[in-house]
Design a protein around this motif. Structure first.
Motif, short mmCIF file in Angstrom:
data_model
loop_
_atom_site.label_atom_id
_atom_site.label_comp_id
_atom_site.label_asym_id
_atom_site.label_seq_id
_atom_site.Cartn_x
_atom_site.Cartn_y
_atom_site.Cartn_z
N VAL A 1 0.84 -1.20 0.00
CA VAL A 1 0.00 0.00 0.00
C VAL A 1 0.88 1.25 0.00
O VAL A 1 0.63 2.22 -0.73
N MET A 2 1.93 1.22 0.81
CA MET A 2 2.85 2.36 0.90
C MET A 2 3.46 2.67 -0.47
O MET A 2 3.51 3.84 -0.90
N ASP B 1 7.93 8.28 4.32
CA ASP B 1 6.81 7.50 4.86
C ASP B 1 5.80 8.41 5.56
O ASP B 1 4.58 8.20 5.46
N ILE C 1 1.77 8.79 4.72
CA ILE C 1 0.71 8.61 5.72
C ILE C 1 -0.15 9.87 5.79
O ILE C 1 -1.39 9.79 5.90
N ALA D 1 -2.52 9.83 2.95
CA ALA D 1 -3.61 8.87 3.19
C ALA D 1 -4.65 9.46 4.14
O ALA D 1 -5.86 9.25 3.97
N ASP E 1 -6.45 6.50 5.74
CA ASP E 1 -5.58 6.00 6.81
C ASP E 1 -6.31 4.99 7.70
O ASP E 1 -5.73 3.97 8.10
N ILE F 1 -6.61 1.54 6.00
CA ILE F 1 -5.27 0.98 5.77
C ILE F 1 -4.74 0.35 7.06
O ILE F 1 -4.19 -0.75 7.04
N ARG F 2 -4.91 1.03 8.17
CA ARG F 2 -4.39 0.51 9.44
C ARG F 2 -5.14 -0.74 9.89
O ARG F 2 -4.62 -1.51 10.70
N TYR G 1 0.24 -0.42 6.27
CA TYR G 1 0.80 0.18 5.05
C TYR G 1 1.72 -0.79 4.31
O TYR G 1 2.07 -0.53 3.15
#
Length: 628
Positions: A479-480, A492, A496, A499, A505, A508-509, A515
Motif C-alpha cells: 500500500v505504501m 513514509d 501517511i 492517506a 488511513d 489501511i491501518r 501500510y
C-alpha cells in the motif's frame, strides 16, 4: 455481441498491422484499455522478409567478438567432421588390402582410430563452445529486443493504448519474442554450419570423384525449386498464424479481466462461441503453417535418398571396372548424404524460422510506429507552475471529420474548482485529455500561466497535473509503495499524511499489515471504494498545482464520499481543480460549473446561478431530466 462474426472478432482483437485501418469511431473512455481497432497505427503491406532478417541480424551483430569465436568454433567443428569422415577412406582401403600382413593392417587401423578419436574430440569441444557462445549471443539479443520494444511502448501516445488490447500487446512480448529466441538459439548456427558443411563437403567430393559429384549437383535445382515453393506458402501461413494467435490472446485477456461481468449477464455461451471462432481460426492457420513447414523435411530427405542410391550404383560400377577404390566409394556415398543433410535439416527448421520471422515482423511493426511528437528544442521547463489555466476557442476531434469539442473557452485561477457536467459523450473527459496533452488540439490554445502547453516539456506539464480517474489501477506492491507512486521521493510520513487527507488511513491501518500490506491483482483484495481512496491518496501526495478528478467518487459509498469531501477541501487548497461528476451534489461548491452538450458549453456559472437560470442544469439537478 452475439452477432459478432469471425471478421468482426479479428478486427476487434487483431494487432497493429494485422488488419486495415478502420473508419472513424467514438473514442474509448480514457483510463481503460482500448478495445477498438488500431486506427492510425496500421502500417500497410507486410515488410520484406529480407528487411526483417537484416534487422534481426543487426541485434546479433552487437556481439561481434563472440560471433567471431562462434565462427572459428564452427570451422573447427565442421573441419573435424569432414576430416574424420575422409579418414575412413584409407582405413577401409588398408583393411581391404589382402597383400598387407594382418598385423600391419591391425596396427594401422588402431593408429587411425586413435587419430579419429582425437579429431572427433576436438569437434565435440568446438561444438560445445559454439553452442554456449551462441546461446549467450541469442539471449542477449532477445533481451535487447525486449528492452527496445518496452522502451518503444513507453514513448507511444495514449491513442495507441486506447485502440489496442492488452492481450495483443502482451502477445508481442511472449509468443513473438520467444519464437525469435528459438530461431536465434538454433537456426542461425544450423544455417552457417550447414553452409560450411556444404562448401567443405563439395570440395572433398570433387577431389574424391568429379563424375559422381556431377550426379549429386544435378539434383540441386530440384531442391531449390521445391524448397522455394514450400517456403513461399509457409511464410504466408506463419504470418497469418501469429496474427490469429495475437487476436486469441487479446480475447482471452479481455474475457478473464471481465469474467464477473460475463457471469452477471449470463454471457458464458456467447463467450464460448466467440472463443471457438477465434480458436478454430487459429487451428486452421496453424495446420496450414505446420503442414508446409513440416513437409519440407521429409520431401528433401526422400529426394536425397534418390541421390544417394544413384551415386552408390554408379560408384559400384566404377569400382567393378577398377576405376575407383572401395574406400573412396564408401566415403563418397557418405558425403553425398552429408551434402543434402544441411538442406534437409534447414528445411525441417522452416517452421521455427517462419514463426520467428512472422513474430519479428509484428514486433518491428510496433517499433516502427511514430512516438509522441518530441518536445520542441526550446520547450519551456519552469520549475513549478501556479495553475492559471485558460482554454481559448479549443476545437478537437479524435478522428478526422468528427468534431468532439467545439470552440471551448474557459479559465481557471489557482485555488478555483471548475466542474464539468453533461451527458455521456458530451466531451467532459476529452477536455482533461487535452489538458494533459494525451492528444493535441486542432485549433485554439490551452495555456497554463500564460504558456501554451505545446511549448512546455511534456514531463513538466504532466508533473504539474495530478489525476484521479474513474477506473482505478494499482500496481503489485505494498500500500505504501502504491501511494508513493504519486511522488517517488516522498517520505513514509508524507505518504501517511496523504492517506489521512484522502480519508484512507483508517482502513489501511485495519489491513493485515497496515501500510505494508501487499496488494494483489490490481487490488483484488480491496473493495472498489478502498482502491479509489488509494488513488486519491496518490494524487494528494503529489505536489502538482493542478488536480483533475474524473468521476473520482463515483465508486465510493455515500458515507465514504462525505469523508473524502472533507479531505478534498484540504487537498484542493491553492490548487486548480477540474472535476467531472455525474453526482451533481459533489459540485455544488464549485466556483464555476460548465454544462456541456454535444461538445459545446451551453451553460456556465456557479450552482446558484445555474439554478436561477432554470435551464439544462436546473433540469438535471431537480430530476426533471435525467443525466444520460
Amino acid at each position: 455481441m452475439a452477432g459478432r462474426t469471425l471478421d468482426n472478432l479479428r478486427s476487434r482483437y487483431g494487432g497493429v498491422g494485422d488488419r486495415p485501418a478502420q473508419g472513424a469511431a467514438q473514442p474509448p473512455r480514457h483510463g481503460g484499455p482500448g478495445r477498438g481497432p488500431g486506427r492510425g497505427f496500421a502500417t500497410g503491406k507486410p515488410q520484406d522478409a529480407r528487411r526483417v532478417i537484416g534487422r534481426l541480424l543487426s541485434y546479433v551483430f552487437h556481439y561481434k567478438k563472440r560471433l567471431i569465436c562462434v565462427l572459428f568454433c564452427m570451422l573447427f567443428s565442421t573441419g573435424a567432421s569432414l576430416a574424420g569422415s575422409y579418414m575412413v577412406r584409407p582405413l577401409i582401403n588398408a583393411i581391404a588390402d589382402s597383400a598387407t600382413p594382418a598385423a600391419d593392417r591391425i596396427a594401422y587401423m588402431l593408429a587411425t582410430i586413435g587419430v579419429l578419436a582425437g579429431v572427433y574430440l576436438i569437434g565435440v569441444a568446438a561444438t560445445y563452445l559454439q553452442s554456449r557462445l551462441m546461446i549467450s549471443v541469442s539471449q542477449n539479443s532477445i533481451e535487447k529486443i525486449r528492452n527496445d520494444l518496452f522502451d518503444k511502448l513507453q514513448g507511444l501516445p495514449v491513442r495507441f493504448y486506447d485502440n489496442e488490447s492488452n492481450g495483443e500487446i502482451m502477445s508481442r512480448f511472449t509468443n513473438d519474442v520467444d519464437n525469435i529466441g528459438t530461431m536465434l538459439d538454433t537456426s542461425i548456427t544450423s544455417l552457417f554450419s550447414g553452409l560450411l558443411t556444404l562448401v567443405g563437403t563439395l570440395a572433398i567430393m570433387i577431389y574424391t570423384n568429379f563424375w559422381l559429384t556431377l550426379i549429386t549437383l544435378a539434383f540441386i535445382p530440384i531442391f531449390a525449386k521445391g524448397g522455394g515453393v514450400l517456403m513461399k506458402h509457409s511464410r504466408k501461413y506463419y504470418v497469418a498464424q501469429q496474427a490469429a494467435l495475437g487476436a486469441l490472446n487479446g480475447y482471452i485477456e479481455e474475457n478473464v479481466a471481465g469474467q464477473k461481468v460475463v457471469k452477471v449477464f449470463n454471457h458464458e455461451d456467447v463467450c464460448e462461441e466467440e472463443f471457438g471462432l477465434l480458436n478454430d481460426d487459429l487451428r486452421g492457420k496453424q495446420q496450414k503453417a505446420q503442414f508446409f513447414g513440416g513437409v519440407m523435411g521429409p520431401i528433401m530427405g526422400n529426394t536425397s535418398q534418390i541421390t544417394y542410391s544413384l551415386t552408390a550404383g554408379v560408384g559400384g560400377v566404377l569400382c567393378a571396372l577398377g576405376r575407383f577404390d572401395v574406400g573412396g566409394l564408401a566415403i563418397f556415398v557418405n558425403f553425398s548424404r552429408q551434402f543434402s543433410r544441411p538442406i534437409s535439416e534447414l528445411s525441417q527448421q522452416m517452421s521455427t524460422i517462419f514463426a520467428a520471422l512472422a513474430g519479428a515482423e509484428r514486433v518491428f511493426r510496433i517499433m516502427d510506429l511514430d512516438p509522441e511528437a518530441p518536445d520542441a528544442p526550446d520547450a519551456a521547463d519552469p520549475e513549478r507552475l501556479e495553475g492559471h489555466v485558460v482554454l481559448d476557442d479549443v476545437t478537437f476531434g479524435y478522428n478526422p471529420g468528427k468534431t468532439v469539442l467545439k470552440h471551448i473557452s474557459l479559465y481557471a485561477r489557482p485555488g478555483q474548482k471548475i466542474a464539468f457536467v453533461g451527458s455521456t459523450g458530451a466531451g467532459k473527459t476529452t477536455i482533461t485529455n487535452l489538458l494533459n496533452r494525451f492528444y493535441d488540439i486542432e485549433s485554439g490554445t490551452i495555456t497554463i500561466d500564460g504558456i501554451d502547453i505545446r511549448s512546455l516539456k511534456r514531463d513538466t506539464l504532466r508533473r504539474n497535473i495530478a489525476m484521479v480517474l474513474q477506473d482505478t489501477h494499482l500496481f503489485s506492491g505494498t500500500v505504501m509503495e502504491n501511494i508513493r507512486y504519486g511522488r517517488l521521493d516522498a517520505t513514509d510520513e508524507e505518504v501517511i499524511a496523504a492517506a489521512r487527507t484522502a480519508s484512507a488511513d483508517g482502513f489501511i491501518r485495519r489491513l493485515s499489515d497496515g501500510y505494508n500490506t501487499v496488494i494483489e491483482g490490481d487490488g483484488a483484495n480491496l473493495s472498489q471504494g478502498q482502491r479509489q481512496l488509494l488513488n486519491i491518496a496518490r494524487a494528494a501526495l503529489s505536489k502538482a498545482p493542478i488536480l483533475v478528478l474524473d468521476e473520482a467518487t463515483s465508486s465510493v459509498d455515500t458515507r465514504t464520499e462525505r469523508l473524502i469531501e472533507k479531505g478534498m477541501d484540504r487537498l484542493m487548497e491553492n490548487r486548480t481543480t477540474f472535476v467531472i461528476a455525474h453526482r451533481l451534489s459533489t459540485v455544488r461548491n464549485a466556483n464555476a460549473i460548465m454544462v456541456l452538450e454535444n461538445g459545446e458549453i451551453i451553460e456556465r456559472g456557479d450552482h446558484d446561478d445555474l439554478l436561477r437560470q432554470k435551464g439544462r442544469y436546473y433540469e438535471l439537478y431537480t430530476g426533471k431530466k435525467e443525466l444520460s
